[in-house]
Design a protein around this motif. Structure first.
Motif, mmCIF file in Angstrom:
data_model
loop_
_atom_site.group_PDB
_atom_site.id
_atom_site.type_symbol
_atom_site.label_atom_id
_atom_site.label_comp_id
_atom_site.label_asym_id
_atom_site.label_seq_id
_atom_site.Cartn_x
_atom_site.Cartn_y
_atom_site.Cartn_z
ATOM 1 N N LEU A 138 0.153 -0.937 0.149
ATOM 2 C CA LEU A 138 -0.005 0.005 -0.124
ATOM 3 C C LEU A 138 0.616 1.525 -0.271
ATOM 4 O O LEU A 138 0.621 2.440 -0.763
ATOM 5 N N ALA A 139 1.792 1.468 0.799
ATOM 6 C CA ALA A 139 3.033 2.155 0.458
ATOM 7 C C ALA A 139 3.478 2.695 0.152
ATOM 8 O O ALA A 139 3.787 3.891 -1.179
ATOM 9 N N LYS A 195 -4.698 4.293 0.577
ATOM 10 C CA LYS A 195 -3.796 4.550 2.130
ATOM 11 C C LYS A 195 -4.196 5.351 3.101
ATOM 12 O O LYS A 195 -3.952 4.821 4.292
ATOM 13 N N LEU A 242 -4.243 1.821 5.071
ATOM 14 C CA LEU A 242 -2.738 1.873 5.312
ATOM 15 C C LEU A 242 -2.394 2.520 6.265
ATOM 16 O O LEU A 242 -1.471 2.151 7.295
ATOM 17 N N GLU A 243 -3.138 3.614 6.697
ATOM 18 C CA GLU A 243 -3.546 4.515 7.951
ATOM 19 C C GLU A 243 -3.309 3.303 9.106
ATOM 20 O O GLU A 243 -2.901 3.581 10.080
#
Length: 458
Positions: free
Chosen positions: A129-130, A138, A142-143
C-alpha cells in the motif's frame, strides 16, 4: 551466542566483514532495539502469557482470541523509542543488510516483532500500500494498519491449483461497468491471520483476464473482510492443530473499482516486489529461532545426566552442538550476502541468493530444532518446552512462500543460463572410443562431441 546478540557494545562476528557497509544509524537503532527487548519485552513476556491464557477462556476457539492489553502498552513503548513500524525504510532508515541482524533479534523475541508492528503478513501488505496504493487507499487502509488499529491478511493461495506458480491463480475479478465495481469470485486457503478478530482487510491476488501474456493477467485487489460474500469456511490445521489460517470463499463479492491496486495486470509485478524483502526478513527471523534452539540444547546438555555423565561430556552431543553452530553461521552469512546484493543491485538481481536462503535457512533451523528435541527427549515435544511450537512454525514457513523445489528451480535456471564451461568439459572427460568405433551411431541421444572441441587440459 544468543546472549552476545543482545550486547549493544559488541558487533557479532559474522558482521565484521560487512562493517564498512554499516552506518552510524545502524549502531544507533540496534542499541535501541536491544534496550527495548531487555528493558520492556523480556519483563513483559510472562504477563503476555498470563493475559493470553485468561482471554482464551472468553472465546470458543483459540483463533478468536483478541490481542492482550499488554501488547497495546508495548506498542506505545515502541513508539516512544521511535521503533514502531521499523520495517518501513522511511522509519528505520537503514539498508536491507542493516535490517537483517535486527530481524534476527525479532525472530528470537516474537513479542518485540508484534510490539514494533513488524509482523507478517501486515508488513508486506503495508509495503504494497505504501509503494503502490492510491491516496484514497492509503488513507482508508494503510494509515490504520500503520497505527496498529487493524490487521490484515494476504489472500493468494488456492486449494484447486498449484499456487506456488502464481500464474495458476484462478480467482476472478470481473469488472461491472454499470456500477464501476469489480465482482470477486474465488476460493482461497491457508490465508494466515484472516480469522483473528483484528483482521479487517484482505489484499487479494486474482485475475482480471485469462488470456494474453501470462504475467499480465493477475491483479491485486483490496477486499474488506466483512464485505458481503466473503465467507470464512474454517480454520485450517497445521500438523493436526488448528491455527489462524483460513479457508475462504469469495462469492460474488462486490468492491469499488477504486480498490484495485496500481491497475489491471500489475498483480504479478506487485507480488514479486512484496516477496523479496519479506523473504530475507523471514529467513533472518528463522536464524533467530535456530539460535534459541541451540541455546536450549546447550542448557540441556549442561544440566542433564545420563549413563553416568553430564550430557555435555558426550561426544555425540558435542558434535550436534558443533554442527548447529556451523550451519547457523553459514546460513547467516548467506543471508547477509543476499541482503548486500539487494542493497547494491536490487531485489531482481538478488533473487537467486534470496532463493538460496529460502531453502537453506528453514532446512537448517529445522535440523537444529530437531536435534534440540532429541536432546530433550519427551520434554522437547511437551507443552513445557517451546521447541515443539518452534518446529511447527518453521516447518510451516518452509512452504509459506513456495516449497523448496520452486526456489531450487530458480537457482538451477540461473546456473544453467550461464555459458558452458570448457573447464567443465575437461573435468567431465570424454571416452574418445565412442566416436572412434562408431557403435552408437544408430542410438538417438548419444552425444559425442568432436575431440579438441573444448580445452584439452586445465
Amino acid at each position: 551466542m544468543a546472549s552476545m546478540l543482545l550486547d549493544p557494545t559488541a558487533l557479532p562476528d559474522e558482521l565484521i566483514p560487512y562493517s564498512g557497509k554499516l552506518s552510524p544509524r545502524f549502531y544507533e537503532v540496534r542499541s535501541a532495539v536491544i534496550e527495548f527487548i531487555t528493558e520492556d519485552i523480556i519483563p513483559a513476556q510472562p504477563i503476555y502469557k498470563q493475559q493470553i491464557e485468561e482471554l482464551l477462556k472468553t472465546v470458543d476457539h483459540p483463533t478468536k482470541c483478541p490481542q492482550p492489553p499488554i501488547l497495546r502498552e508495548l506498542r506505545e513503548k515502541a513508539k516512544a523509542r521511535n521503533l514502531y513500524n521499523f520495517f518501513l525504510p522511511e522509519v528505520g532508515r537503514i539498508s536491507v543488510l542493516e535490517y537483517s541482524p535486527i530481524a534476527e533479534l525479532l525472530g528470537m523475541f516474537g513479542l518485540a516483532n508484534q510490539a514494533m508492528n513488524c509482523s507478517a503478513p501486515d508488513t508486506g501488505n503495508m509495503e504494497v500500500l505504501a509503494k503502490y496504493g492510491s491516496p484514497e487507499q492509503k488513507e482508508r487502509w494503510l494509515e490504520p494498519l500503520l497505527a496498529g488499529e487493524i490487521r490484515s491478511a494476504f489472500a493468494m493461495t488456492e486449494p484447486g491449483v498449484a499456487s506456488s506458480d502464481a500464474t495458476n491463480i484462478s480467482t476472478r475479478f470481473d469488472y461491472d461497468a454499470t456500477t464501476d465495481e469489480y465482482v470477486v469470485n474465488g476460493h482461497k486457503w491457508y490465508i494466515s491471520g484472516a480469522i483473528r478478530p483484528e483482521c479487517k482487510v484482505l489484499i487479494t491476488l486474482g485475475k482480471t483476464r485469462f488470456d494474453g501474456p501470462i504475467h499480465t493477467q493477475q491483479s491485486m485487489m483490496i477486499v474488506p473482510r466483512d464485505a458481503p460474500g466473503v465467507t470464512i469456511l474454517r480454520p485450517l490445521a497445521v500438523f493436526g492443530h488448528e491455527h489462524d489460517h483460513a479457508e475462504i470463499i469469495f462469492d460474488n463479492v462486490r468492491v469499488p473499482a477504486s480498490n484495485l491496486i496500481l491497475g489491471e495486470g500489475r498483480g504479478f509485478e506487485i507480488a514479486q516486489g512484496r516477496l523479496g524483502p519479506g523473504r530475507i526478513h523471514h529467513c533472518m527471523r528463522t536464524i533467530g529461532a535456530a539460535e534459541l534452539a541451540l541455546s536450549a540444547m546447550i542448557h540441556r546438555a549442561n544440566t542433564r545426566r545420563a549413563f553416568g555423565k553430564v550430557l555435555v561430556q558426550k561426544d555425540t552431543v558435542r558434535q550436534a552442538i558443533a554442527e548447529a553452530r556451523i550451519q547457523i553461521t553459514m546460513c547467516r552469512q548467506l543471508c547477509y550476502l543476499a541482503a548486500c546484493m539487494a542493497d547494491e543491485k536490487g531485489f531482481k538481481a538478488a533473487r537467486t541468493y534470496i532463493a538460496m536462503i529460502k531453502v537453506a535457512a528453514p532446512r537448517m533451523a529445522l535440523k537444529v530444532i530437531d536435534d534440540a528435541i532429541q536432546l530433550h527427549g519427551a520434554h522437547g515435544i511437551s507443552q513445557d518446552s517451546k521447541l515443539g511450537d518452534m518446529y511447527t512454525n518453521i516447518r510451516t514457513l518452509r512452504v509459506a512462500d513456495g516449497p523448496d523445489i520452486v526456489h531450487m528451480n530458480t537457482i538451477a535456471k540461473t546456473e544453467m543460463a550461464k555459458p558452458p564451461s570448457p573447464t567443465g568439459a575437461v573435468v567431465s572427460g570424454t571416452n574418445v572410443n565412442i566416436a572412434k568405433y562408431g557403435k552408437y551411431k544408430h542410438v538417438e541421444g548419444v552425444l559425442t562431441p568432436a575431440p579438441g572441441k573444448f580445452l584439452s587440459k586445465l
